[in-house]
Write a protein that holds these residues in place. Sequence first.
Motif, PDB file in Angstrom:
ATOM      1  N   ASP A   1       0.924  -1.432  -0.106  1.00  0.00           N
ATOM      2  CA  ASP A   1       0.088   0.012   0.119  1.00  0.00           C
ATOM      3  C   ASP A   1       0.964   1.245  -0.248  1.00  0.00           C
ATOM      4  O   ASP A   1       0.346   2.420  -0.284  1.00  0.00           O
ATOM      5  CB  ASP A   1      -0.926  -0.156   1.174  1.00  0.00           C
ATOM      6  CG  ASP A   1      -0.187   0.006   2.487  1.00  0.00           C
ATOM      7  OD1 ASP A   1       0.695  -0.780   2.457  1.00  0.00           O
ATOM      8  OD2 ASP A   1      -0.418   0.763   3.364  1.00  0.00           O
ATOM      9  N   SER A   2       2.230   1.027   0.188  1.00  0.00           N
ATOM     10  CA  SER A   2       2.941   2.363   0.440  1.00  0.00           C
ATOM     11  C   SER A   2       3.446   2.732  -1.150  1.00  0.00           C
ATOM     12  O   SER A   2       4.595   1.845  -1.585  1.00  0.00           O
ATOM     13  CB  SER A   2       4.076   2.077   1.279  1.00  0.00           C
ATOM     14  OG  SER A   2       5.081   3.035   1.288  1.00  0.00           O
TER      15      SER A   2
ATOM     16  N   LEU B   1       1.304  -5.496   6.318  1.00  0.00           N
ATOM     17  CA  LEU B   1       0.505  -4.461   6.851  1.00  0.00           C
ATOM     18  C   LEU B   1      -0.269  -3.592   5.850  1.00  0.00           C
ATOM     19  O   LEU B   1       0.425  -2.786   5.337  1.00  0.00           O
ATOM     20  CB  LEU B   1       1.148  -3.867   8.095  1.00  0.00           C
ATOM     21  CG  LEU B   1       0.418  -2.890   8.943  1.00  0.00           C
ATOM     22  CD1 LEU B   1      -0.567  -3.618   9.766  1.00  0.00           C
ATOM     23  CD2 LEU B   1       1.259  -2.247   9.814  1.00  0.00           C
ATOM     24  N   MET B   2      -1.679  -4.027   5.568  1.00  0.00           N
ATOM     25  CA  MET B   2      -2.193  -3.090   4.525  1.00  0.00           C
ATOM     26  C   MET B   2      -3.514  -2.973   4.840  1.00  0.00           C
ATOM     27  O   MET B   2      -4.000  -3.823   5.455  1.00  0.00           O
ATOM     28  CB  MET B   2      -2.036  -4.083   3.051  1.00  0.00           C
ATOM     29  CG  MET B   2      -0.556  -3.926   2.389  1.00  0.00           C
ATOM     30  SD  MET B   2      -0.713  -4.732   0.919  1.00  0.00           S
ATOM     31  CE  MET B   2      -1.059  -6.532   1.373  1.00  0.00           C
ATOM     32  N   PRO B   3      -4.344  -1.800   4.492  1.00  0.00           N
ATOM     33  CA  PRO B   3      -5.812  -1.690   4.890  1.00  0.00           C
ATOM     34  C   PRO B   3      -6.632  -2.895   3.978  1.00  0.00           C
ATOM     35  O   PRO B   3      -6.146  -3.241   3.099  1.00  0.00           O
ATOM     36  CB  PRO B   3      -5.880  -0.516   4.128  1.00  0.00           C
ATOM     37  CG  PRO B   3      -4.898   0.025   3.477  1.00  0.00           C
ATOM     38  CD  PRO B   3      -3.717  -0.755   3.767  1.00  0.00           C
TER      39      PRO B   3
ATOM     40  N   ASP C   1      -5.021  -7.797   4.405  1.00  0.00           N
ATOM     41  CA  ASP C   1      -3.649  -7.519   4.738  1.00  0.00           C
ATOM     42  C   ASP C   1      -2.876  -8.841   4.113  1.00  0.00           C
ATOM     43  O   ASP C   1      -3.557  -9.799   3.414  1.00  0.00           O
ATOM     44  CB  ASP C   1      -3.539  -7.308   6.390  1.00  0.00           C
ATOM     45  CG  ASP C   1      -3.599  -8.921   7.011  1.00  0.00           C
ATOM     46  OD1 ASP C   1      -3.419  -9.999   6.071  1.00  0.00           O
ATOM     47  OD2 ASP C   1      -3.892  -8.790   8.253  1.00  0.00           O
TER      48      ASP C   1
ATOM     49  N   ASP D   1       7.681  -6.303   9.821  1.00  0.00           N
ATOM     50  CA  ASP D   1       7.519  -6.934  10.914  1.00  0.00           C
ATOM     51  C   ASP D   1       8.567  -7.847  10.985  1.00  0.00           C
ATOM     52  O   ASP D   1       8.873  -8.894  10.303  1.00  0.00           O
ATOM     53  CB  ASP D   1       6.270  -7.802  10.825  1.00  0.00           C
ATOM     54  CG  ASP D   1       5.698  -8.349  12.186  1.00  0.00           C
ATOM     55  OD1 ASP D   1       6.632  -8.606  12.875  1.00  0.00           O
ATOM     56  OD2 ASP D   1       4.543  -8.742  12.282  1.00  0.00           O
TER      57      ASP D   1
END
Lengths: 121, 199
Positions: free
Chosen positions: A9-10, A54-56, A59, A82
């Motif tokens: 997501d980044s 870690l994604m909205p 995941d 992580d």
Amino acid sequence: MSSILIVDDSVFQRRVVGAPLRAGGFTVHEAVDGNDGLLKIKELHPDLILLDILMPEKDGLQVLKELHDTGNTIPVVMLTSDVQDSTREECLSLGAQAFLNKPVKAEELIPVITSLITKES
Amino acid sequence: MNHITQPVLDGMVELVNIGVGRSAGSLNTLTGHHVSLRVPEIKIIRVTELKKELPCPDLPFTVISQDYSGAFDGTAMLMFPQESAEGIFRLMIGEEKKNQTNDELWQMTLTEIANIIVNAVMGSITNILGKKIKFHIPEYHEDSLEHILTDSRFLGEETVAVVHTIFEVREIEISGKIVILLTTRSIETIAEFITEKMA
């Protein structure tokens, strides 16, 4: 030319990770979250998936489970911040072929990718 | 929480130090520069005293907060003074401070860097403790600390652990302050582990 799908997501990570891969001769596709990732996996059939956790919405672990449950054969490399051993173990047990922590150096990432793609072909 | 002894508190500092060391390595990889760290300081204080512990509450900060749950519940906040945030963005992306066209990239870049640091610190600690926590999506704030802390998850808590760590990239004059806030349950779990180790 091998193709890689980055699911993250980044935009920062997609840019940082994607640039050396493109320079290394890979075709790089991008997905902006887990749902987008699953759609693009079906549509593009990449040679390898680089998957953030870690994604909205959906995941990376959920994506990995879905891939695992549907008999995915595309190599998946987890690329996550992580650092927990338990997370690494969970990902590997769900079928991820490698688990790398961000930030990753190109000289560390590219041999892992090349090895997995070569093994699959 | 006043019953935590100094040796146990020292043990907590050591655990944090290990995680901070890993985050320094991450920053080194990201920037290509040597990152120096000051030894972290941990204070256990009443939430009502929190504002007094944090610097310059009226100046704008770039703050990324990230909740975690599991063996410990809490929030980690990583705070950058505005100048430092601008320096890091310039270093990472090669562009000057944010404008209308690169605002999303600005937020994503700083959030991702904070995410890496927070995970390095907290993940290293949970590995040592043999515990597991789940990280939640980090949130970007740009505000005065005073205002940010008004919405803090810690307002319902009596005490809180405040971990201060300063990092510097001297060659390029970038510095940042990592402030990690831990809830009472987190403090108790870490303190129990250290007490067992020292028995």
